[in-house]
Design a protein around this motif. Structure first.
Motif, mmCIF file in Angstrom:
data_model
loop_
_atom_site.group_PDB
_atom_site.id
_atom_site.type_symbol
_atom_site.label_atom_id
_atom_site.label_comp_id
_atom_site.label_asym_id
_atom_site.label_seq_id
_atom_site.Cartn_x
_atom_site.Cartn_y
_atom_site.Cartn_z
ATOM 1 N N UNK A 135 0.923 -1.496 -0.303
ATOM 2 C CA UNK A 135 0.247 -0.041 -0.371
ATOM 3 C C UNK A 135 1.054 1.080 0.032
ATOM 4 N N UNK A 136 0.860 2.060 -1.304
ATOM 5 C CA UNK A 136 1.957 3.086 -0.929
ATOM 6 C C UNK A 136 1.075 4.075 -1.258
ATOM 7 N N UNK A 137 1.595 5.192 -0.510
ATOM 8 C CA UNK A 137 0.742 6.624 -0.712
ATOM 9 C C UNK A 137 2.045 7.582 -1.018
ATOM 10 N N UNK A 138 1.544 9.248 -1.069
ATOM 11 C CA UNK A 138 2.572 9.973 -0.954
ATOM 12 C C UNK A 138 2.759 10.796 0.539
ATOM 13 N N UNK A 150 -2.479 2.077 -3.700
ATOM 14 C CA UNK A 150 -2.336 3.293 -3.921
ATOM 15 C C UNK A 150 -3.380 4.156 -2.959
ATOM 16 N N UNK A 151 -2.961 5.533 -1.984
ATOM 17 C CA UNK A 151 -4.172 6.157 -1.670
ATOM 18 C C UNK A 151 -3.968 5.998 -0.610
ATOM 19 N N UNK A 152 -5.599 6.539 0.525
ATOM 20 C CA UNK A 152 -4.934 6.508 1.575
ATOM 21 C C UNK A 152 -5.395 5.336 2.498
ATOM 22 N N UNK A 153 -5.012 5.380 4.113
ATOM 23 C CA UNK A 153 -4.475 4.173 4.609
ATOM 24 C C UNK A 153 -6.089 3.552 4.949
ATOM 25 N N UNK A 203 5.817 -4.657 7.029
ATOM 26 C CA UNK A 203 7.117 -4.341 6.539
ATOM 27 C C UNK A 203 6.675 -2.688 6.449
ATOM 28 N N UNK A 204 6.947 -1.533 6.814
ATOM 29 C CA UNK A 204 7.051 -0.549 5.911
ATOM 30 C C UNK A 204 8.478 0.192 5.805
ATOM 31 N N UNK A 205 8.299 1.304 5.281
ATOM 32 C CA UNK A 205 9.021 1.626 4.891
ATOM 33 C C UNK A 205 8.516 3.427 3.551
ATOM 34 N N UNK A 206 9.764 3.888 3.497
ATOM 35 C CA UNK A 206 9.545 5.654 2.514
ATOM 36 C C UNK A 206 10.687 5.123 1.822
ATOM 37 N N UNK A 207 10.602 6.201 1.008
ATOM 38 C CA UNK A 207 12.012 6.483 -0.121
ATOM 39 C C UNK A 207 10.903 7.879 -0.629
ATOM 40 N N UNK A 208 13.121 8.782 -0.655
ATOM 41 C CA UNK A 208 12.585 10.240 -1.089
ATOM 42 C C UNK A 208 13.652 10.711 -1.501
ATOM 43 N N UNK A 209 12.970 11.097 -2.712
ATOM 44 C CA UNK A 209 13.593 12.034 -4.416
ATOM 45 C C UNK A 209 14.484 13.240 -4.010
ATOM 46 N N UNK A 210 15.357 13.881 -3.442
ATOM 47 C CA UNK A 210 16.081 14.935 -3.069
ATOM 48 C C UNK A 210 16.691 15.682 -4.374
ATOM 49 N N UNK A 211 16.483 17.220 -4.952
ATOM 50 C CA UNK A 211 16.562 17.721 -5.767
ATOM 51 C C UNK A 211 17.854 18.764 -5.625
ATOM 52 N N UNK A 212 18.548 19.175 -6.040
ATOM 53 C CA UNK A 212 19.732 20.364 -5.820
ATOM 54 C C UNK A 212 20.029 21.139 -7.085
ATOM 55 N N UNK A 213 19.576 21.382 -8.364
ATOM 56 C CA UNK A 213 19.783 21.684 -9.322
ATOM 57 C C UNK A 213 21.767 22.606 -9.582
ATOM 58 N N UNK A 249 5.795 6.863 0.976
ATOM 59 C CA UNK A 249 5.387 5.905 2.093
ATOM 60 C C UNK A 249 4.987 4.997 1.403
ATOM 61 N N UNK A 250 5.065 3.290 2.482
ATOM 62 C CA UNK A 250 4.117 2.383 2.296
ATOM 63 C C UNK A 250 4.372 1.108 3.432
ATOM 64 N N UNK A 251 3.400 0.663 3.211
ATOM 65 C CA UNK A 251 3.027 -0.724 4.198
ATOM 66 C C UNK A 251 3.229 -1.984 3.354
ATOM 67 N N UNK A 252 3.987 -3.231 3.384
ATOM 68 C CA UNK A 252 3.204 -4.072 2.932
ATOM 69 C C UNK A 252 2.675 -4.467 3.734
ATOM 70 N N UNK A 253 1.308 -5.233 3.860
ATOM 71 C CA UNK A 253 0.047 -6.193 4.145
ATOM 72 C C UNK A 253 -0.098 -7.345 3.947
ATOM 73 N N UNK A 254 -0.066 -8.392 4.631
ATOM 74 C CA UNK A 254 -0.227 -9.614 4.570
ATOM 75 C C UNK A 254 -1.175 -10.604 5.185
ATOM 76 N N UNK A 255 -2.873 -10.528 4.925
ATOM 77 C CA UNK A 255 -3.438 -11.218 5.911
ATOM 78 C C UNK A 255 -3.785 -9.680 6.902
#
Length: 207
Positions: free
Chosen positions: A37-40, A201-204, A66-76, A55-61
């Motif tokens: 389940x992934x959301x912004x 995707x979307x709100x929990x 598991x839970x996690x997040x990934x961030x994209x950073x940008x510096x021109x 951010x995301x959660x892995x859901x089984x039954x």
């Protein structure tokens, strides 16, 4: 997607660079397993001029494993520590068997989950760094019957390679993070040749 540049009070917020806008579009196009389940989420605002996060959660039954997040950073202007203008920052935490905490190979295996996923998805990158942490919890007193728990945490960052227009293909990087989430959660790999359905995707609260 939350994208905002830090500015002085009263100053207008300029439009996002075209390279960043294109990279963020890739975040939204990544295909993750249906267990994810992934959301912004709001991105940190003081690490780089521009940032976007998932951010995301892995859901089984109906249980989050598991839970996690990934961030994209940008510096021109570029960042010497990154070796480029973009940086991916990822975090994953998953429950594991208590007996695995004492395994001296666990940390190395946990790191290989990330690098193997990046390679498998064809993500081109450099300047990778990170840590793998093992956490064990024991219960005492009235909680002793609940037994102990253990978790593994992977924190990593790497610089995605950009094309001639200065834009990274962020799709394989997000999909690699999604695979890391599922591997850490103990999910079996998807057999070769089997299509992966898009994740929810979307709100929990909408589940």
């Amino acid at each position: 997607m939350v994208v905002r540049q830090e500015t002085h009070p009263g100053a207008g917020v300029p439009a996002a660079p075209a390279e960043f806008t294109a990279a963020v579009a890739g975040l939204r196009q990544a295909r993750l397993r249906p267990e994810v389940l992934c959301e912004e989420m709001p991105a940190p605002q003081r690490i780089a001029p521009w940032a976007s996060a998932l951010s995301a959660d892995v859901t089984v039954d109906d249980t989050d494993v598991a839970t996690g997040r990934i961030i994209l950073l940008h510096d021109p202007e570029g960042n010497d520590a990154w070796g480029g203008t973009f940086r991916c920052v990822a975090y994953v935490r998953a429950e594991i068997e208590v007996e695995l905490v004492s395994d001296p190979l666990l940390a190395g295996v946990g790191w290989s989950w990330l690098t193997d996923a990046l390679d498998a998805h064809g993500a081109s990158y450099s300047h990778q760094s990170g840590t793998v942490t093992r956490v064990a919890t024991e219960a005492f007193g009235s909680m002793a019957d609940e037994g102990g728990t253990a978790q593994i945490e992977v924190r990593a960052s790497w610089t995605p390679t950009v094309d001639d227009d200065g834009v990274p293909d962020t799709v394989p990087h997000v999909e690699s993070w999604g695979e890391l989430l599922c591997t850490a959660a103990g999910l079996e790999p998807v057999p070769e040749g089997v299509a992966v359905l898009p994740s929810r995707r979307g709100q929990r609260g909408s589940r």
